[in-house]
Design an enzyme around this catalytic site. Structure first.
Site, PDB file in Angstrom:
ATOM      1  CE  LYS A   1      -2.014  -1.005   3.859  1.00 58.84           C
ATOM      2  NZ  LYS A   1      -1.400  -2.326   4.100  1.00 58.84           N
TER       3      LYS A   1
ATOM      4  CD  GLU B   1       0.604   2.522   8.835  1.00 55.63           C
ATOM      5  OE1 GLU B   1      -0.382   1.878   9.250  1.00 55.63           O
ATOM      6  OE2 GLU B   1       1.693   1.997   8.550  1.00 55.63           O
TER       7      GLU B   1
END
Ligand SMILES: [Zn+2]
Length: 198
Positions: A16, A89
């Site tokens: 990611k 995050e």
């Protein structure tokens, strides 16, 4: 530029932050101004992965840690003229990240979000579910299962026995596919039952 939201999501080790840094690099090459945010916590270690990944990039880039993941602080900290706002995050940010992201899109910002989709118990993590609904585009990325080494992983399986939703540290997790996860959880349950009946 019309505002839009892109969410990159998947389990741990799925790439990611790597994909997020690739999109940031593209924006910088296009001479766009990019602000990057990630959460930092006083009580536990924080991932500075995105900071490390973009360290080599050149252009109008600012990377900032947001104390305790307070999403509203992004509005205070950001450069009002930033073209792109990236959040890494995102699962650790407060729920008001959803409202912040909405406002940014209306302001014409390109919003890039990376975060875990599921926690270790297969539950949607933080406000990621809502962010995925809001997004113009959702990209799911996957790690390879570390057990069978052939299927796509779907979950960050916790290797320790702590029950808190948040236990930080890559060493505490591994990426598993559905079949391997089910097999490992079955073995775990059987061991617990053996222990309780012994
Ligand atoms: Zn597997």
């Amino acid at each position: 530029m019309a505002g839009n939201i892109k969410v990159i999501t998947g389990e741990m080790f799925s790439g990611k932050s790597k994909e997020l840094s690739r999109l940031i690099e593209r924006a910088l090459i296009a001479d766009l101004t990019v602000d990057v945010f990630y959460p930092v916590f006083s009580s536990r270690e924080s991932s500075r992965d995105i900071e490390n990944r973009v360290a080599e990039l050149t252009g109008q880039l600012v990377v900032m840690g947001v104390t305790e993941g307070r999403a509203n602080d992004i509005v205070q900290l950001m450069n009002p003229s930033a073209d792109v706002v990236a959040v890494d995050e995102a699962q650790f940010f407060t729920e008001d990240l959803v409202e912040v992201v909405k406002v940014l899109r209306h302001q014409g910002k390109r919003v890039l979000i990376a975060g875990l989709d599921l926690d270790y118990q297969e539950q949607p993590f933080g406000c990621m579910g809502s962010l995925m609904c809001l997004a113009d585009e959702v990209m799911k990325v996957h790690a390879v299962c570390t057990s069978c080494k052939k299927s796509d992983a779907f979950i960050s399986h916790r290797l320790t026995n702590e029950a808190d939703q948040v236990v930080v540290g890559e060493r505490n997790y591994t990426a598993l596919c559905v079949e391997c996860y089910d097999r490992i959880m079955r073995i775990k349950r059987e061991r617990t039952t053996d222990y309780q009946t012994a």
